[in-house]
Design a protein around this motif. Structure first.
Motif, short mmCIF file in Angstrom:
data_model
loop_
_atom_site.label_atom_id
_atom_site.label_comp_id
_atom_site.label_asym_id
_atom_site.label_seq_id
_atom_site.Cartn_x
_atom_site.Cartn_y
_atom_site.Cartn_z
N PRO A 160 119.15 2.60 79.95
CA PRO A 160 117.79 2.84 79.44
C PRO A 160 117.02 1.56 79.19
N SER A 161 115.73 1.64 79.47
CA SER A 161 114.81 0.54 79.24
C SER A 161 113.58 1.11 78.57
N ALA A 162 113.18 0.51 77.45
CA ALA A 162 112.08 1.05 76.65
C ALA A 162 110.79 1.12 77.47
N PRO A 163 109.99 2.16 77.21
CA PRO A 163 110.24 3.28 76.29
C PRO A 163 111.18 4.32 76.91
N HIS A 164 112.12 4.79 76.11
CA HIS A 164 113.05 5.81 76.60
C HIS A 164 113.35 6.80 75.48
N ALA A 165 113.75 7.98 75.88
CA ALA A 165 114.11 9.02 74.93
C ALA A 165 115.54 8.81 74.45
N LEU A 166 115.84 9.26 73.25
CA LEU A 166 117.20 9.29 72.72
C LEU A 166 117.78 10.67 73.00
N GLY A 167 119.07 10.70 73.35
CA GLY A 167 119.71 11.97 73.67
C GLY A 167 120.32 12.63 72.45
N PHE A 168 120.16 13.97 72.36
CA PHE A 168 120.65 14.70 71.20
C PHE A 168 121.33 16.00 71.60
N ALA A 169 122.28 16.41 70.75
CA ALA A 169 122.78 17.78 70.75
C ALA A 169 122.08 18.51 69.62
N VAL A 170 121.58 19.71 69.89
CA VAL A 170 120.89 20.50 68.88
C VAL A 170 121.89 21.50 68.30
N HIS A 171 122.03 21.53 66.99
CA HIS A 171 122.98 22.44 66.35
C HIS A 171 122.62 23.89 66.71
N PRO A 172 123.61 24.70 67.07
CA PRO A 172 123.29 26.06 67.51
C PRO A 172 122.71 26.96 66.42
N PHE A 173 123.00 26.64 65.13
CA PHE A 173 122.58 27.54 64.05
C PHE A 173 121.69 26.87 63.01
N ALA A 174 121.23 25.66 63.31
CA ALA A 174 120.35 24.94 62.39
C ALA A 174 119.51 23.96 63.19
N ASP A 175 118.34 23.64 62.67
CA ASP A 175 117.42 22.76 63.38
C ASP A 175 117.69 21.30 63.05
N VAL A 176 118.91 20.86 63.33
CA VAL A 176 119.29 19.47 63.11
C VAL A 176 119.88 18.92 64.40
N LEU A 177 119.86 17.58 64.49
CA LEU A 177 120.25 16.91 65.73
C LEU A 177 121.46 16.01 65.52
N LEU A 178 122.27 15.90 66.56
CA LEU A 178 123.39 14.96 66.60
C LEU A 178 123.17 14.01 67.76
N PRO A 179 123.08 12.69 67.50
CA PRO A 179 122.89 11.75 68.62
C PRO A 179 124.07 11.80 69.58
N GLU A 180 123.77 11.73 70.86
CA GLU A 180 124.79 11.72 71.90
C GLU A 180 124.98 10.30 72.43
N PRO A 181 126.22 9.93 72.80
CA PRO A 181 126.44 8.61 73.39
C PRO A 181 125.98 8.57 74.83
N THR A 182 125.66 7.38 75.32
CA THR A 182 125.25 7.21 76.72
C THR A 182 126.02 6.04 77.33
N PRO A 183 127.35 6.16 77.47
CA PRO A 183 128.15 5.04 77.98
C PRO A 183 127.97 4.85 79.47
N ASP A 184 128.41 3.69 79.95
CA ASP A 184 128.46 3.43 81.38
C ASP A 184 129.64 4.22 81.95
N ALA A 185 129.41 4.97 83.00
CA ALA A 185 130.44 5.85 83.54
C ALA A 185 131.39 5.16 84.51
N GLY A 186 131.23 3.88 84.75
CA GLY A 186 132.16 3.15 85.61
C GLY A 186 132.16 3.69 87.02
N ALA A 187 133.37 3.98 87.54
CA ALA A 187 133.49 4.47 88.91
C ALA A 187 132.86 5.84 89.10
N MET A 188 132.63 6.57 88.02
CA MET A 188 131.99 7.88 88.11
C MET A 188 130.47 7.79 88.00
#
Length: 456
Positions: A192-220
């Motif tokens: 990512p290079s600014a400006p960029h969005a942050l990735g989130f998981a949205v809780h299935p039963f509440a309106d709260v967010l969990l940040p997701e990691p964005t690692p380098d996938a290497g050979a994948m």
């Protein structure tokens, strides 16, 4: 665009963002050379008062990355560096699946496991190529090669390494030099290079967010590493529709769009070509690709027949229907403001010898029409019904190569008599004559001198 069209598009995006609880959602519609419309809702950083997405905001695009890798492979094919029927071992040895062909890896028909062994690769830092090869035993084959469609992220990790091997550089360098820079896609990057969005998981039963990691996938990484923007992906939609900017032949892109396998059997609503997903929707055949990585979903879709396309990007792990959204946006635009056909214009002149070949020809007793197209191309089609037909491109003196439909890849040859006049056409052993079963043409099977019953 008409205000009514723009409102209908924004209403569809707004409903998707609100009902599916997407932290942010940005979408766009493209036709021909133009980015016709874009709209956005939500906040890119997960706060209540943060920045809204724009056409320059980066999102991770996941498996849309595969379309770029596939283009790199097809460039190698067009250069004669490989053949799609080549087995992997011919170019990249040392794996347990070297018997698979390049085409099978591109079309997900090699039978390889869908995910790399070990940890969930999308959320974990990736290892290099040697570690991936070591983890892949012969047991990672899930189906007989060529048996069926089975989506394989691993297969595209392999194709990325194949590109690196044949180019003598890493696949990202090849991507930047061969595709991104020529097309002016300056905001498509592996990280990512600014400006960029942050990735989130949205809780299935509440309106709260969990940040997701964005690692380098290497050979994948060739399976889903890239980040991009509305502006850059709009250019990619144009590319998939055939506006290739010299990066690849439009004919090769058309070859990539043709489904090599279908995912849903007889229903045939979704399929896969050579690095591109194919869809049938409301009588149209669309192409593109979806993408998903933890924290992000993306979709690009285009109708090559009209060049109307759409894209959607969101920073949510799951639950946002970006694929349905993009097809709905295309439908709305084509319903509200259908594209006008390009105006017919006459050619300045026609080759006299080719013009003399046009008109009525017979395959056995059945009448066909041969038409002359711009550039010396030919179209051979039945005069009625939906029989075998194709367009043909010049391929040498008195020879043409089939481009599409039944005779794709076959050779049409013109045969001449001693006077130089055209006597008959030979198309994959089928003899076409100016009259039904012309006795002077080499039609096999015993024609009784080619005579039809007549009164004398």
């Amino acid at each position: 665009m008409l205000h009514t069209t723009e409102f209908a598009l924004l209403r569809r995006v707004a409903a998707e963002q609100a009902e599916r609880r997407a932290p942010s959602l940005v979408a766009a519609v493209i036709r021909g050379q133009d980015l016709l419309w874009h709209g956005a809702r939500g906040i890119v950083d997960g706060t209540q008062d943060g920045p809204a997405p724009t056409i320059d905001t980066q999102y991770r695009i996941g498996s849309i990355t595969k379309t770029f890798v596939a283009v790199l492979v097809m460039r190698l094919r067009d250069e004669g560096r490989l053949d799609l029927n080549d087995v992997l071992d011919k170019h990249l040895g040392g794996t347990s699946f070297g018997h698979l062909t390049v085409a099978q890896l591109l079309s997900h028909t090699g039978g390889l496991t869908s995910e790399s062994p070990g940890e969930w690769w999308e959320r974990a830092p990736g290892d290099g190529w040697p570690a991936l090869v070591e983890s892949m035993s012969a047991e990672q084959g899930r189906h007989r090669a060529g048996e069926r469609f089975h989506y394989s992220n691993v297969g595209y990790g392999v194709l990325g390494q194949l590109v690196a091997e044949l180019r003598g550089t890493d696949w990202l360098t090849a991507l930047r030099e061969e595709i991104l820079e020529p097309l002016g896609m300056t905001r498509t990057t592996p990280h990512p290079s600014a400006p960029h969005a942050l990735g989130f998981a949205v809780h299935p039963f509440a309106d709260v967010l969990l940040p997701e990691p964005t690692p380098d996938a290497g050979a994948m990484a060739p399976a889903g590493q890239l980040w991009s923007t509305v502006t850059d992906l709009a250019r990619w939609v144009r590319f998939l529709a055939g506006d290739t900017g010299g990066v690849l032949s439009p004919d090769t892109v058309a070859e990539m769009r043709a489904p090599a396998a279908v995912e849903d059997g007889a229903a045939w609503t979704t399929g896969y070509g050579l690095g591109l997903q194919a869809f049938r929707n409301s009588g149209r055949q669309l192409c593109g690709h979806g993408g998903s990585m933890p924290g992000f979903l993306a979709s690009v879709v285009v109708d090559p027949a009209t060049t109307t396309g759409a894209l959607a990007l969101t920073n949510s792990t799951a639950g946002v229907g970006v694929a349905a959204l993009t097809t709905d946006l295309i439908t709305l635009v084509d319903d509200y403001e259908p594209a006008l056909p390009a105006p017919w214009v006459p050619q300045p002149a026609a080759d006299a010898a080719l013009l003399a070949m046009t008109g009525e020809w017979f395959w056995g007793p059945w009448p066909y029409t041969l038409r002359l197209l711009p550039g010396g191309w030919l179209d051979l089609s039945p005069q009625s019904g939906t029989g075998r037909s194709s367009r043909f491109r010049p391929d040498g003196p008195d020879t043409w190569r089939g481009l599409d439909r039944y005779y794709a890849g076959e050779t049409l040859r013109v045969h001449r008599g001693v006077d130089g006049a055209v006597s008959h056409l030979d198309l994959a052993t089928f003899v076409f004559t100016r009259t039904p079963y012309d006795a002077a043409a080499p039609v096999p099977g015993g024609l009784d001198l080619g005579s039809w019953p007549t009164n004398h």
